[in-house]
Design a protein around this motif. Sequence first.
Motif, PDB file in Angstrom:
ATOM      1  N   HIS A 197     -42.447 -55.886 -61.945  1.00 20.07           N
ATOM      2  CA  HIS A 197     -41.041 -56.270 -62.062  1.00 20.07           C
ATOM      3  C   HIS A 197     -40.801 -57.035 -63.360  1.00 20.07           C
ATOM      4  CE1 HIS A 197     -37.488 -58.943 -61.099  1.00 20.07           C
ATOM      5  NE2 HIS A 197     -36.999 -57.724 -60.931  1.00 20.07           N
ATOM      6  N   LEU A 241     -38.403 -54.962 -70.425  1.00 22.43           N
ATOM      7  CA  LEU A 241     -38.054 -53.705 -71.094  1.00 22.43           C
ATOM      8  C   LEU A 241     -36.564 -53.421 -70.985  1.00 22.43           C
ATOM      9  CD1 LEU A 241     -41.035 -51.397 -70.047  1.00 22.43           C
ATOM     10  CD2 LEU A 241     -40.523 -52.221 -72.348  1.00 22.43           C
ATOM     11  N   GLN A 242     -35.996 -53.709 -69.835  1.00 22.03           N
ATOM     12  CA  GLN A 242     -34.573 -53.459 -69.621  1.00 22.03           C
ATOM     13  C   GLN A 242     -33.704 -54.384 -70.464  1.00 22.03           C
ATOM     14  OE1 GLN A 242     -33.258 -54.107 -65.586  1.00 22.03           O
ATOM     15  NE2 GLN A 242     -31.472 -52.796 -65.826  1.00 22.03           N
ATOM     16  N   GLN A 243     -34.125 -55.641 -70.584  1.00 24.32           N
ATOM     17  CA  GLN A 243     -33.318 -56.629 -71.291  1.00 24.32           C
ATOM     18  C   GLN A 243     -33.560 -56.637 -72.795  1.00 24.32           C
ATOM     19  OE1 GLN A 243     -34.293 -60.316 -69.335  1.00 24.32           O
ATOM     20  NE2 GLN A 243     -32.996 -59.885 -67.555  1.00 24.32           N
ATOM     21  N   GLY A 257     -36.109 -54.410 -74.475  1.00 21.47           N
ATOM     22  CA  GLY A 257     -36.776 -53.244 -75.020  1.00 21.47           C
ATOM     23  C   GLY A 257     -38.261 -53.504 -75.244  1.00 21.47           C
ATOM     24  N   GLY A 275     -40.773 -54.476 -66.206  1.00 16.85           N
ATOM     25  CA  GLY A 275     -39.534 -53.704 -66.118  1.00 16.85           C
ATOM     26  C   GLY A 275     -38.324 -54.491 -66.563  1.00 16.85           C
ATOM     27  N   THR A 276     -38.247 -55.756 -66.163  1.00 10.98           N
ATOM     28  CA  THR A 276     -37.119 -56.608 -66.535  1.00 10.98           C
ATOM     29  C   THR A 276     -37.074 -56.846 -68.036  1.00 10.98           C
ATOM     30  OG1 THR A 276     -37.229 -57.741 -64.392  1.00 10.98           O
ATOM     31  CG2 THR A 276     -36.027 -58.856 -66.163  1.00 10.98           C
ATOM     32  N   TYR A 294     -38.967 -63.216 -61.739  1.00  8.87           N
ATOM     33  CA  TYR A 294     -39.801 -62.029 -61.594  1.00  8.87           C
ATOM     34  C   TYR A 294     -40.495 -62.020 -60.235  1.00  8.87           C
ATOM     35  CZ  TYR A 294     -39.269 -62.605 -66.653  1.00  8.87           C
ATOM     36  OH  TYR A 294     -38.758 -62.809 -67.897  1.00  8.87           O
TER      37      TYR A 294
END
Length: 308
Positions: free
Chosen positions: A161, A167-169, A171, A164-165, A156
């Motif tokens: 970041h 949430l992307q990976q 949820g 965001g990471t 990170y």
Amino acid sequence: MGSLQLDDFIAGWVGGAAAVIVGHPLDTVKTRLQAGQGYGNTFKCVLTVYRNEAFAGFFKGMSFPLVSIAIYNSVVFGVFSNIQRLISQQHYGNPHHPPALVDLALASMVAGAFSVGIGGPVELVKIRLQMQTQTFLAANLNLKHRATDFAVQTAYRGPIHCVGTILQQKGLAGLYRGSVAMLLRDVPGYCFYFIPYTFLCEWITPDKCLSPSPFSVWMAGGIAGAISWGTATPMDVVKSRLQADGVYLNKYRGVIDCISQSYQNEGLKVFFRGFTVNAVRGFPMSAAMFLGYELSLRALRDQAETNP
């Protein structure tokens, strides 16, 4: 009554900010110890962090909690105070009636439950940033020799970041990893926080005084913090391990699995790892929190009376 309700949240924010500034260095040490990274004892952990990362290493990840944990404590203190007044109004017909032990316990448990909604993601991001001492590739593959291209790559780049990471990976649920353990820590933990503080303040404060002195608030808050964090250590270990897990690999499937693996690999003593740091940091951190809260609350109320 409405302005006083808002005052509790504002004063809680000030107290939370003061607590972060005072307690973050020891919080970093506590997190490193509990996550099981081979630091050994507290003194060795402090030396290792200082040698490898200098003085700045103790403040890693502080910018995010300085803002977010202040909001988190604002909610905790605001909810606790308002629930306490609501209970007093229902039981005694007066929101300012001195609360009984059961009233304090109920208000504390409600505050602890509410705290997880905001505090879960906040502590997750804080711990993930504090634990960034390995490169992504080396930690993921457990390599003895790190590739030069990955020597300074971390998972990170900062709190935004990190969020965001995750949430992307994973949820939204990924931001609440370890929240069950946090709930099991905070619901009883806030009972051992607000109840000792309330009774210690009354005990230390002379009978003739209408309100506790700053020293009484500081002392009662510090002792309450040491008690609360000391008793919360076993579940705090589980929470920290679950939240630190998943940066590179997922080792634990949940609370029970984390407890089971930790016990099998390291014995019962693992659940008291960081106990000394928790108790020691609990005093200055909570003393600063309650002092910031009480002094801010008085200032806000004095201002409201001066400018009705």
